[in-house]
Design an enzyme around this catalytic site. Sequence first.
Site, PDB file in Angstrom:
ATOM      1  N   SER A 199      34.245  40.620  27.351  1.00 44.09           N
ATOM      2  CA  SER A 199      33.349  39.472  27.521  1.00 44.09           C
ATOM      3  C   SER A 199      31.923  39.974  27.313  1.00 44.09           C
ATOM      4  O   SER A 199      31.111  40.041  28.222  1.00 44.09           O
ATOM      5  CB  SER A 199      33.516  38.844  28.912  1.00 44.09           C
ATOM      6  OG  SER A 199      33.144  39.743  29.927  1.00 44.09           O
TER       7      SER A 199
ATOM      8  N   HIS B  57      39.956  38.463  30.673  1.00 44.18           N
ATOM      9  CA  HIS B  57      40.690  39.693  30.996  1.00 44.18           C
ATOM     10  C   HIS B  57      42.154  39.439  31.362  1.00 44.18           C
ATOM     11  O   HIS B  57      42.878  40.340  31.752  1.00 44.18           O
ATOM     12  CB  HIS B  57      40.003  40.437  32.153  1.00 44.18           C
ATOM     13  CG  HIS B  57      38.620  40.899  31.816  1.00 44.18           C
ATOM     14  ND1 HIS B  57      37.736  41.370  32.744  1.00 44.18           N
ATOM     15  CD2 HIS B  57      37.977  40.957  30.617  1.00 44.18           C
ATOM     16  CE1 HIS B  57      36.604  41.696  32.151  1.00 44.18           C
ATOM     17  NE2 HIS B  57      36.720  41.448  30.865  1.00 44.18           N
TER      18      HIS B  57
ATOM     19  N   ASP C 258      32.868  37.525  39.662  1.00 46.14           N
ATOM     20  CA  ASP C 258      32.171  37.552  38.381  1.00 46.14           C
ATOM     21  C   ASP C 258      32.718  36.363  37.618  1.00 46.14           C
ATOM     22  O   ASP C 258      33.857  36.371  37.147  1.00 46.14           O
ATOM     23  CB  ASP C 258      32.425  38.852  37.610  1.00 46.14           C
ATOM     24  CG  ASP C 258      31.704  38.839  36.248  1.00 46.14           C
ATOM     25  OD1 ASP C 258      30.983  37.858  35.982  1.00 46.14           O
ATOM     26  OD2 ASP C 258      31.878  39.792  35.466  1.00 46.14           O
TER      27      ASP C 258
ATOM     28  N   GLU D  66      28.320  36.870  40.129  1.00 45.21           N
ATOM     29  CA  GLU D  66      27.774  37.406  38.869  1.00 45.21           C
ATOM     30  C   GLU D  66      27.933  36.371  37.753  1.00 45.21           C
ATOM     31  O   GLU D  66      28.947  35.663  37.710  1.00 45.21           O
ATOM     32  CB  GLU D  66      28.566  38.688  38.535  1.00 45.21           C
ATOM     33  CG  GLU D  66      28.155  39.380  37.251  1.00 45.21           C
ATOM     34  CD  GLU D  66      29.034  40.623  37.006  1.00 45.21           C
ATOM     35  OE1 GLU D  66      29.485  41.257  37.987  1.00 45.21           O
ATOM     36  OE2 GLU D  66      29.286  40.928  35.840  1.00 45.21           O
TER      37      GLU D  66
ATOM     38  N   HIS E 256      31.516  49.597  35.179  1.00 47.51           N
ATOM     39  CA  HIS E 256      32.407  49.961  34.073  1.00 47.51           C
ATOM     40  C   HIS E 256      32.407  48.842  33.039  1.00 47.51           C
ATOM     41  O   HIS E 256      31.668  47.860  33.175  1.00 47.51           O
ATOM     42  CB  HIS E 256      33.833  50.152  34.608  1.00 47.51           C
ATOM     43  CG  HIS E 256      34.416  48.865  35.141  1.00 47.51           C
ATOM     44  ND1 HIS E 256      35.757  48.678  35.397  1.00 47.51           N
ATOM     45  CD2 HIS E 256      33.832  47.670  35.471  1.00 47.51           C
ATOM     46  CE1 HIS E 256      35.966  47.459  35.845  1.00 47.51           C
ATOM     47  NE2 HIS E 256      34.830  46.834  35.902  1.00 47.51           N
TER      48      HIS E 256
HETATM   49  P1  PGA Z   1      33.482  43.230  29.999  1.00 45.62           P
HETATM   50  O1  PGA Z   1      33.718  42.669  31.474  1.00 45.62           O
HETATM   51  O2  PGA Z   1      33.436  44.695  30.084  1.00 45.62           O
HETATM   52  O3  PGA Z   1      34.636  42.674  29.254  1.00 45.62           O
HETATM   53  O4  PGA Z   1      32.149  42.651  29.559  1.00 45.62           O
HETATM   54  C1  PGA Z   1      33.108  43.155  32.602  1.00 45.62           C
HETATM   55  C2  PGA Z   1      32.133  42.182  33.182  1.00 45.62           C
HETATM   56  O5  PGA Z   1      31.963  41.057  32.658  1.00 45.62           O
HETATM   57  O6  PGA Z   1      31.475  42.507  34.156  1.00 45.62           O
HETATM   58 ZN    ZN Z   2      30.328  40.468  34.163  1.00 47.74          ZN
END
Ligand code: PGA
Ligand code: ZN
Length: 435
Positions: free
Chosen positions: A43, A161, A248, A294, A374
């Site tokens: 994302s 995810h 998030d 978030e 991460h």
């Molecule tokens: P991403 O997800 O690493 O796929 O961006 C993590 C997040 O959105 O915090």
């Molecule tokens: Zn995020």
Amino acid sequence: MAYKISKVHGREILDSRGNPTIEVEMTLADGSWGRAMVPSGASTGEHEALELRDEDPKRFLGKGTLKAVKNVNESLSRLLEGKSFENIHQLDRVTLEADGTPQKGKFGANAILGVSLAFVHAVAAYQKRPLFLVVNEMLGLSDKDLKMPVPLMNILNGGLHANNGLEIQEFMIVPHGFETFGEALRSGCEVFQYLKKKLHDLHLSTAVGDEGGFAPTLKNNEQALEIISEVIQKAGYQLGEQISLALDVAASSFFDKGTQQYSLNYSGKKQITKDALMTYYEELLEKYPLVSIEDGLDENDWTGWKQLTDKMGKRLQLVGDDLFVTQPKRVAKGIAEKIANSVLIKVNQVGTLSETFDTMLECRANGYTAVASHRSGETEDITIAHLAVGSGCGQIKTGSVSRSERTAKYNELLRIEEWAKSNHKKISYENIFKR
Ligand code: PGA
Ligand code: ZN
């Protein structure tokens, strides 16, 4: 003290989703050696630094990283080998000037970051000190600033995810009410096991998503919060006092640019306005002990974010991830306009460690919290554990407690906590979300 680089070498490796990424090894003149692996998001924010992919459909469905590897092994190694650098800022300045593009598009942010991270690992090896102490010093901070981070543990996955229909991407538990990181982590693991049992009892899937959280098909987001609240208590912990909740939302991922609405099921509608989405958050806040949200709104909606901050910023942490993309300039705008109150720190969103440091120091100077993070596509690299402790930012977001690329970071934090104890160094675990 200057560190002379004798060798820089990059190669293509795999990330936790089986996609290629790069790692970089750096050797200093005295033989000290460091290695770092570069993560990759799903994302991803629109304003992130450019992740260079080969776009050759014959390899890894176009996701190959041979161009980035070549940039490390030819242009960047030519630029750096034989030269000496006193710190990460000096090194990054040289690679950034040679790249010369705003989004690191010439060499690729993956190539530039790999080099940047490998350097600090090599320096830590040279100094024969743990990396978090090197990070602490390079940030211009002192021993007193070191802190063990509170983990924001993503135990239930949705959004991009998982493929379970939940709009919200991450349902996290936040074990803040503990004396040590180790105890906090253990509580999170116990809740995770109770959650597994509960899902099993409900005949729901206990398979895990990209960040190691379960990804069951549930009725809606609230059911996820309900179940998690229940299992926290089942595991014997006080909800809100010891373990709180965080989300998030990753709202940009279900924002419809055409209609300017959010595709989230709420009060009988399938698409809702930002005002309705904020009302929804207020309802959730009434019912559940949420301490952090978030990416509650789309990454380009600064006006909406301002409204959200005015409404809820005093009551909880509002983290900008896609909004800020770890970039000092975007964070400066947020601070100037009092938008959000926290920044998610992802090294590959900005593409160098020194710019990551700049963003973290900016947060620190302006009363914004920072959360070391991460990516959903990860490796066994543990740099962010050291970034969290060395910067004393107080929080880390590194997924659930399954999948080794996630537990690698937690395990490194356990080692750091033990190291501190046996070296009589005080690195405290602070209850930053105390009610
Ligand atoms: P991403 O997800 O690493 O796929 O961006 C993590 C997040 O959105 O915090
Ligand atoms: Zn995020």
